[in-house]
Design a protein around this motif. Structure first.
Motif, PDB file in Angstrom:
ATOM      1  N   SER A  71      11.661   8.893  -4.401  1.00 49.63           N
ATOM      2  CA  SER A  71      11.421   8.937  -5.837  1.00 49.63           C
ATOM      3  C   SER A  71      11.277  10.388  -6.271  1.00 49.63           C
ATOM      4  O   SER A  71      11.242  11.295  -5.425  1.00 49.63           O
ATOM      5  N   ARG A  72      11.196  10.596  -7.549  1.00 48.26           N
ATOM      6  CA  ARG A  72      11.016  11.962  -8.062  1.00 48.26           C
ATOM      7  C   ARG A  72      10.286  11.925  -9.395  1.00 48.26           C
ATOM      8  O   ARG A  72      10.286  10.929 -10.116  1.00 48.26           O
ATOM      9  N   ASP A  73       9.631  13.054  -9.694  1.00 47.44           N
ATOM     10  CA  ASP A  73       8.955  13.253 -10.969  1.00 47.44           C
ATOM     11  C   ASP A  73       9.631  14.464 -11.605  1.00 47.44           C
ATOM     12  O   ASP A  73       9.323  15.606 -11.265  1.00 47.44           O
ATOM     13  N   ASN A  74      10.551  14.199 -12.520  1.00 50.07           N
ATOM     14  CA  ASN A  74      11.333  15.290 -13.101  1.00 50.07           C
ATOM     15  C   ASN A  74      10.456  16.304 -13.819  1.00 50.07           C
ATOM     16  O   ASN A  74      10.686  17.512 -13.735  1.00 50.07           O
ATOM     17  N   ALA A  75       9.457  15.823 -14.514  1.00 43.86           N
ATOM     18  CA  ALA A  75       8.618  16.713 -15.325  1.00 43.86           C
ATOM     19  C   ALA A  75       7.852  17.708 -14.457  1.00 43.86           C
ATOM     20  O   ALA A  75       7.590  18.837 -14.870  1.00 43.86           O
ATOM     21  N   LYS A  76       7.504  17.268 -13.235  1.00 41.17           N
ATOM     22  CA  LYS A  76       6.715  18.125 -12.349  1.00 41.17           C
ATOM     23  C   LYS A  76       7.559  18.780 -11.261  1.00 41.17           C
ATOM     24  O   LYS A  76       7.016  19.502 -10.423  1.00 41.17           O
ATOM     25  N   ASN A  77       8.855  18.511 -11.261  1.00 41.48           N
ATOM     26  CA  ASN A  77       9.739  19.042 -10.222  1.00 41.48           C
ATOM     27  C   ASN A  77       9.249  18.665  -8.825  1.00 41.48           C
ATOM     28  O   ASN A  77       9.208  19.508  -7.915  1.00 41.48           O
ATOM     29  N   LEU A  78       8.898  17.417  -8.666  1.00 43.12           N
ATOM     30  CA  LEU A  78       8.404  16.900  -7.399  1.00 43.12           C
ATOM     31  C   LEU A  78       9.298  15.774  -6.900  1.00 43.12           C
ATOM     32  O   LEU A  78       9.750  14.940  -7.687  1.00 43.12           O
ATOM     33  N   GLY A  79       9.503  15.754  -5.596  1.00 45.24           N
ATOM     34  CA  GLY A  79      10.183  14.646  -4.962  1.00 45.24           C
ATOM     35  C   GLY A  79       9.263  14.026  -3.925  1.00 45.24           C
ATOM     36  O   GLY A  79       8.370  14.688  -3.390  1.00 45.24           O
ATOM     37  N   TYR A  80       9.491  12.733  -3.642  1.00 46.10           N
ATOM     38  CA  TYR A  80       8.620  12.016  -2.721  1.00 46.10           C
ATOM     39  C   TYR A  80       9.466  11.167  -1.759  1.00 46.10           C
ATOM     40  O   TYR A  80      10.545  10.710  -2.107  1.00 46.10           O
ATOM     41  N   LEU A  81       8.912  10.974  -0.600  1.00 49.57           N
ATOM     42  CA  LEU A  81       9.482  10.023   0.345  1.00 49.57           C
ATOM     43  C   LEU A  81       8.337   9.176   0.892  1.00 49.57           C
ATOM     44  O   LEU A  81       7.532   9.666   1.683  1.00 49.57           O
ATOM     45  N   GLN A  82       8.249   7.951   0.419  1.00 50.31           N
ATOM     46  CA  GLN A  82       7.251   7.012   0.905  1.00 50.31           C
ATOM     47  C   GLN A  82       7.821   6.324   2.139  1.00 50.31           C
ATOM     48  O   GLN A  82       8.881   5.692   2.070  1.00 50.31           O
ATOM     49  N   MET A  83       7.107   6.430   3.247  1.00 47.86           N
ATOM     50  CA  MET A  83       7.591   5.884   4.513  1.00 47.86           C
ATOM     51  C   MET A  83       6.611   4.821   4.992  1.00 47.86           C
ATOM     52  O   MET A  83       5.451   5.131   5.282  1.00 47.86           O
ATOM     53  N   ASN A  84       7.074   3.589   5.054  1.00 49.53           N
ATOM     54  CA  ASN A  84       6.249   2.466   5.494  1.00 49.53           C
ATOM     55  C   ASN A  84       6.797   1.898   6.795  1.00 49.53           C
ATOM     56  O   ASN A  84       7.957   2.109   7.144  1.00 49.53           O
ATOM     57  N   ASN A  85       5.933   1.149   7.480  1.00 48.13           N
ATOM     58  CA  ASN A  85       6.338   0.511   8.730  1.00 48.13           C
ATOM     59  C   ASN A  85       7.027   1.511   9.665  1.00 48.13           C
ATOM     60  O   ASN A  85       8.103   1.232  10.203  1.00 48.13           O
ATOM     61  N   LEU A  86       6.388   2.621   9.856  1.00 52.47           N
ATOM     62  CA  LEU A  86       6.979   3.684  10.670  1.00 52.47           C
ATOM     63  C   LEU A  86       7.130   3.267  12.117  1.00 52.47           C
ATOM     64  O   LEU A  86       6.298   2.503  12.655  1.00 52.47           O
ATOM     65  N   GLU A  87       8.179   3.784  12.726  1.00 54.12           N
ATOM     66  CA  GLU A  87       8.502   3.490  14.121  1.00 54.12           C
ATOM     67  C   GLU A  87       8.530   4.790  14.914  1.00 54.12           C
ATOM     68  O   GLU A  87       8.766   5.867  14.345  1.00 54.12           O
ATOM     69  N   PRO A  88       8.310   4.734  16.211  1.00 53.22           N
ATOM     70  CA  PRO A  88       8.382   5.957  17.023  1.00 53.22           C
ATOM     71  C   PRO A  88       9.710   6.697  16.852  1.00 53.22           C
ATOM     72  O   PRO A  88       9.745   7.934  16.920  1.00 53.22           O
ATOM     73  N   GLU A  89      10.767   5.949  16.588  1.00 53.80           N
ATOM     74  CA  GLU A  89      12.078   6.575  16.394  1.00 53.80           C
ATOM     75  C   GLU A  89      12.161   7.406  15.118  1.00 53.80           C
ATOM     76  O   GLU A  89      13.121   8.164  14.914  1.00 53.80           O
ATOM     77  N   ASP A  90      11.172   7.274  14.249  1.00 55.64           N
ATOM     78  CA  ASP A  90      11.141   8.079  13.019  1.00 55.64           C
ATOM     79  C   ASP A  90      10.543   9.464  13.257  1.00 55.64           C
ATOM     80  O   ASP A  90      10.538  10.301  12.354  1.00 55.64           O
ATOM     81  N   THR A  91      10.034   9.708  14.449  1.00 57.07           N
ATOM     82  CA  THR A  91       9.448  11.001  14.769  1.00 57.07           C
ATOM     83  C   THR A  91      10.485  12.111  14.649  1.00 57.07           C
ATOM     84  O   THR A  91      11.551  12.047  15.259  1.00 57.07           O
ATOM     85  N   ALA A  92      10.174  13.109  13.817  1.00 60.02           N
ATOM     86  CA  ALA A  92      11.119  14.194  13.560  1.00 60.02           C
ATOM     87  C   ALA A  92      10.461  15.195  12.612  1.00 60.02           C
ATOM     88  O   ALA A  92       9.399  14.926  12.043  1.00 60.02           O
TER      89      ALA A  92
END
Length: 123
Positions: A71-92
């Motif tokens: 997602s992003r907040d254009n007014a604040k120049n912010l981007g987000y990545l919400q990560m749920n149900n994380l797996e060991p393979e997501d390690t990076a």
């Protein structure tokens, strides 16, 4: 020049959640899209997700679809990545980047990159 700074990484157990943020600053910020990429030790950089800055259309790698939300907040120049149900393979190390190109899946098309934030998922 555009500066990008990621935050929100850390250590989490499998099944847990993290929310990454990407703060943009610098010259007038109006990219075509913001993307998130990741790189694990000994592996190539991998596309994770991208979002069109105007309109908000999103794109995901199959490996994270249904678990991650960009997602992003254009007014604040912010981007987000919400990560749920994380797996060991997501390690990076996770990087945010911005592009003026319509080719959102290729890292070589991105113009500016953050320094990265480590995400470690324990089993």
């Amino acid at each position: 020049q555009v500066q990008l700074v990621e935050s929100g990484g850390g250590l989490v157990q499998a099944g847990g959640s993290l929310r990454l943020s990407c703060a943009a600053s610098g010259r007038i910020f109006s990219p075509y899209a913001m993307g998130w990429f990741r790189q694990a030790p000994g592996k190539e950089r991998q596309f994770v997700a991208a979002i069109r800055w105007s309109g908000g259309r999103t794109y995901y790698a199959n490996s994270v679809k249904g678990r991650f939300t960009i997602s992003r907040d254009n007014a604040k120049n912010l981007g987000y990545l919400q990560m749920n149900n994380l797996e060991p393979e997501d390690t990076a190390v996770y990087y945010c980047a911005v592009t003026g190109s319509v080719d959102l899946y290729s890292g070589s098309r991105y113009d500016y990159w953050g320094q990265g934030t480590q995400v470690t998922v324990s089993s």
